[in-house]
Design a protein around this motif. Structure first.
Motif, PDB file in Angstrom:
ATOM      1  N   GLN A 247       0.827  -1.201   0.000  1.00 45.21           N
ATOM      2  CA  GLN A 247       0.000   0.000   0.000  1.00 45.21           C
ATOM      3  C   GLN A 247       0.868   1.261   0.000  1.00 45.21           C
ATOM      4  O   GLN A 247       0.585   2.220  -0.735  1.00 45.21           O
ATOM      5  N   GLU A 248       1.944   1.260   0.797  1.00 45.13           N
ATOM      6  CA  GLU A 248       2.850   2.409   0.803  1.00 45.13           C
ATOM      7  C   GLU A 248       3.536   2.591  -0.553  1.00 45.13           C
ATOM      8  O   GLU A 248       3.749   3.716  -1.010  1.00 45.13           O
ATOM      9  N   TYR A 249       3.864   1.470  -1.196  1.00 50.26           N
ATOM     10  CA  TYR A 249       4.521   1.536  -2.518  1.00 50.26           C
ATOM     11  C   TYR A 249       3.576   2.152  -3.544  1.00 50.26           C
ATOM     12  O   TYR A 249       3.998   2.983  -4.383  1.00 50.26           O
ATOM     13  N   ARG A 250       2.277   1.766  -3.508  1.00 47.51           N
ATOM     14  CA  ARG A 250       1.309   2.345  -4.443  1.00 47.51           C
ATOM     15  C   ARG A 250       1.142   3.844  -4.202  1.00 47.51           C
ATOM     16  O   ARG A 250       1.001   4.628  -5.147  1.00 47.51           O
ATOM     17  N   LEU A 251       1.164   4.242  -2.939  1.00 45.21           N
ATOM     18  CA  LEU A 251       1.043   5.670  -2.638  1.00 45.21           C
ATOM     19  C   LEU A 251       2.250   6.446  -3.167  1.00 45.21           C
ATOM     20  O   LEU A 251       2.111   7.564  -3.672  1.00 45.21           O
ATOM     21  N   ARG A 252       3.450   5.847  -3.056  1.00 40.30           N
ATOM     22  CA  ARG A 252       4.636   6.515  -3.588  1.00 40.30           C
ATOM     23  C   ARG A 252       4.576   6.613  -5.113  1.00 40.30           C
ATOM     24  O   ARG A 252       5.031   7.593  -5.691  1.00 40.30           O
ATOM     25  N   GLU A 253       3.985   5.588  -5.756  1.00 43.07           N
ATOM     26  CA  GLU A 253       3.834   5.641  -7.210  1.00 43.07           C
ATOM     27  C   GLU A 253       2.900   6.770  -7.637  1.00 43.07           C
ATOM     28  O   GLU A 253       3.114   7.411  -8.660  1.00 43.07           O
ATOM     29  N   LYS A 254       1.855   7.009  -6.821  1.00 45.61           N
ATOM     30  CA  LYS A 254       0.913   8.081  -7.159  1.00 45.61           C
ATOM     31  C   LYS A 254       1.539   9.463  -7.029  1.00 45.61           C
ATOM     32  O   LYS A 254       1.056  10.432  -7.622  1.00 45.61           O
ATOM     33  N   MET A 255       2.606   9.568  -6.246  1.00 53.89           N
ATOM     34  CA  MET A 255       3.272  10.853  -6.059  1.00 53.89           C
ATOM     35  C   MET A 255       4.183  11.234  -7.229  1.00 53.89           C
ATOM     36  O   MET A 255       4.711  12.345  -7.264  1.00 53.89           O
ATOM     37  N   ILE A 256       4.376  10.305  -8.190  1.00 52.79           N
ATOM     38  CA  ILE A 256       5.229  10.617  -9.348  1.00 52.79           C
ATOM     39  C   ILE A 256       4.533  11.666 -10.213  1.00 52.79           C
ATOM     40  O   ILE A 256       3.319  11.629 -10.430  1.00 52.79           O
TER      41      ILE A 256
END
Length: 594
Positions: free
Chosen positions: A532-541
């Motif tokens: 879940q944290e990884y997906r959130l970091r991807e959305k910040m790109i």
């Protein structure tokens, strides 16, 4: 007030691209002529950002070219030469149809010729640009040098490819520019360093040519590429030879000729040159070659790091030692080994080579010479052997070049099982690269996986296992009494173990202390939270970097899949080898019993 706007598809991508059909109409050329012109000028179809706009709303996928590229082709003088060809073919065809052979002969004597010198100069303004684009040129020229006369490949083109490629190999020998060698199913991979540029090419194996039945390969298009690459390679060879102060085309000293001149002197000279065993004649021997001088590393650069400088110094020292790897050694090649790659590799590093003079022209010493240090052999045994020399297999030469040192010859002796021939082109420092178990074992001596060198390990332990099996078979009768005694002892030990186990269970029932509960982290919950944290970091790109990130992730997945496939292939190979060795041991065991 009426505002008149631009019409649709008259600006943007709709106005920048045009289809191949429109390009043919604009240039007034046939499809074959247009294809030839694009190959010679280095113009290729473009991929638009929005295909619908570029195709002006038309459905389907069409071949699109940039309008500026087509306008660039309009000013090319080759177009007029192609039209001259069309007129020439029409005149010759009419004279042949009218059976006017005198007129046809006159037309054929005035055949138009196509010159590509200006295109080479236009595509490669500097010499370094030509060296950077030399990989495909060399690979295709080496391939065509092995072809016979085919319908779309004239004999002169193959002969010229052979001459130019041999001239290039002579330069690499004279400059000692070779760095890496690898033998694969496709052929011999080479890497040379010329004027600071790394050049890779492939030389195919010398097999008999097998004609194409289905015509899957378009030799006509390949021949157009070769037509341009021949001119380019000729210019490159001329510049390279003069940079080393050598004659071009290559010549050798007439004083060294101790053989009788053949009837055809040109054929004799070409044979001597193609032997790769002749030192070339210099324009002025008093002038020192620039490439032979040692390169000094600038230590006063502000941007240079101390570690980088140290690494550059070490690399320069290794290359300096590599250039004289085989210096002072004399090699004799048996008739069964491939002559050209071995002569090229040995002479690039200062070795002296010869072979049977009855086979090829260019031999410098006989097999009976006592000063020969190594004889390259590819057969299990020889009747006549000299004590003063080593008999090694050809792989020793190539592995020594890649290792940049003379490897111990024990593993490469005549008839020995060779170690794996590892590729020097794979960079193991990069992430997501497949490293074979043998290479990993060489890098880390403590690494001992179960599947490494199953064939070698089994072959090493086969003798011990066979000896043990022989001892067991011969001593079966003697060991029967000992086995019965051991069985009685084992039964007594089992009874004691059972009694101890019963006592332990009785004591455990008597105990009333309860075990405390230990709080453990749920691994599935932790993994879910990390995802879940990884997906959130991807959305910040950022939006402009999102496509680049997706392509990077796609490349990572493809590389991981490729590594998985290679490991799977290796596992299948290892299991097959194990089964073969097991069957061989069973056969030997059955033969011993019989």
């Amino acid at each position: 007030m009426v505002v008149i706007g631009k019409k649709k598809y008259q600006s943007g991508e709709g106005a920048q691209f045009m289809t191949r059909k429109a390009a043919l109409k604009k240039l007034q050329l046939s499809l074959n002529e247009f294809r030839k012109l694009c190959i010679l000028k280095g113009i290729y179809p473009r991929e638009p950002r929005n295909r619908k706009r570029a195709q002006k709303g038309e459905v389907g996928i069409k071949t699109l070219y940039h309008k500026k590229d087509i306008q660039f082709l309009m000013h090319e003088p080759i177009i007029w030469k192609l039209r001259d060809y069309k007129i020439f073919n029409r005149k010759v065809g009419r004279a042949r149809a009218m059976r006017d052979f005198g007129e046809m002969k006159r037309y054929l004597s005035k055949h138009p010729t196509l010159k590509l010198d200006h295109i080479v100069k236009e595509r490669y303004p500097t010499f370094i640009d030509a060296l950077r684009d030399l990989d495909d040129c060399l690979t295709l020229c080496f391939l065509f040098s092995t072809f016979p006369s085919l319908p779309h490949i004239p004999r002169d083109q193959s002969a010229l490819c052979r001459r130019l490629t041999i001239e290039f190999l002579h330069y690499v020998i004279a400059a000692k520019a070779l760095r890496k060698v690898f033998i694969s199913i496709k052929g011999y991979y080479y890497q040379a360093e010329i004027k600071g540029q790394t050049i890779n090419w492939i030389i195919p194996h010398h097999f008999s040519f097998e004609p194409q039945e289905k015509r899957e390969v378009d030799f006509k298009v390949m021949s157009i590429f070769v037509e341009f690459y021949i001119i380019m390679l000729g210019f490159v060879n001329y510049r390279l030879y003069h940079s080393l102060n050598l004659f071009y085309p290559p010549k050798f000293n007439s004083t060294e000729l101790c053989e009788k001149v053949l009837v055809d002197e040109e054929a004799f000279v070409s044979e001597r040159i193609s032997a790769l065993n002749v030192p070339l004649l210099s324009l002025d021997p008093s002038i020192q070659n620039v490439d032979d001088e040692e390169m000094e590393i600038d230590q006063f650069s502000k941007d240079a790091d101390a570690k980088q400088l140290e690494a550059a110094k070490l690399e320069a020292e290794k290359i300096k030692k590599l250039k004289t790897l085989f210096k002072g050694l004399k090699f004799f090649l048996n008739r069964e080994v491939p002559r050209e790659p071995l002569v090229f590799a040995l002479r690039c590093f200062g070795g002296e080579v010869s072979w049977d003079k009855l086979l090829f022209v260019g031999a410098t010493f006989d097999e009976n010479d006592e000063t020969i240090t190594h004889q390259i052999v590819d057969r299990p045994s020889m009747d006549k052997q000299f004590i003063s020399r080593y008999y090694v297999q050809p792989q020793w030469v190539f592995d020594s070049v890649n290792a940049r040192e003379l490897l111990p010859i024990e593993k490469y002796l005549m008839g020995a099982v060779l170690p794996p021939h590892l590729s020097p082109f794979s960079d193991s420092r990069l992430d997501q690269t497949y490293i074979p178990p043998e290479e990993r074992a060489m890098m880390d001596p403590e690494y001992r996986p179960s599947n490494v060198n199953d064939g070698e390990s089994s072959s090493e332990h086969e003798e011990d296992e066979d000896k043990q099996e022989n001892v067991e078979i011969e001593g079966n009768n003697e060991n029967e009494e000992e086995e019965t005694e051991e069985e009685d002892n084992n039964q007594y030990v089992k009874l004691l173990d059972e009694e101890k186990e019963l006592e332990r269970l009785k004591k455990k029932k008597a105990m009333k202390v309860k075990a405390g509960e230990v709080s453990k982290d749920d691994p599935y919950e932790k993994e879910r939270q990390e995802k879940q944290e990884y997906r959130l970091r991807e959305k910040m790109i950022k939006k402009k970097h999102r496509n680049l990130y997706r392509s990077m992730m796609q490349g990572r997945k493809e590389r991981a899949k490729e590594i998985w496939l290679l490991r799977k292939k290796r596992r299948i190979h290892d299991t097959d080898e194990k089964e073969k060795h097991k069957e061989a041991r069973k056969l030997r065991k059955s033969q011993i019993v019989e």
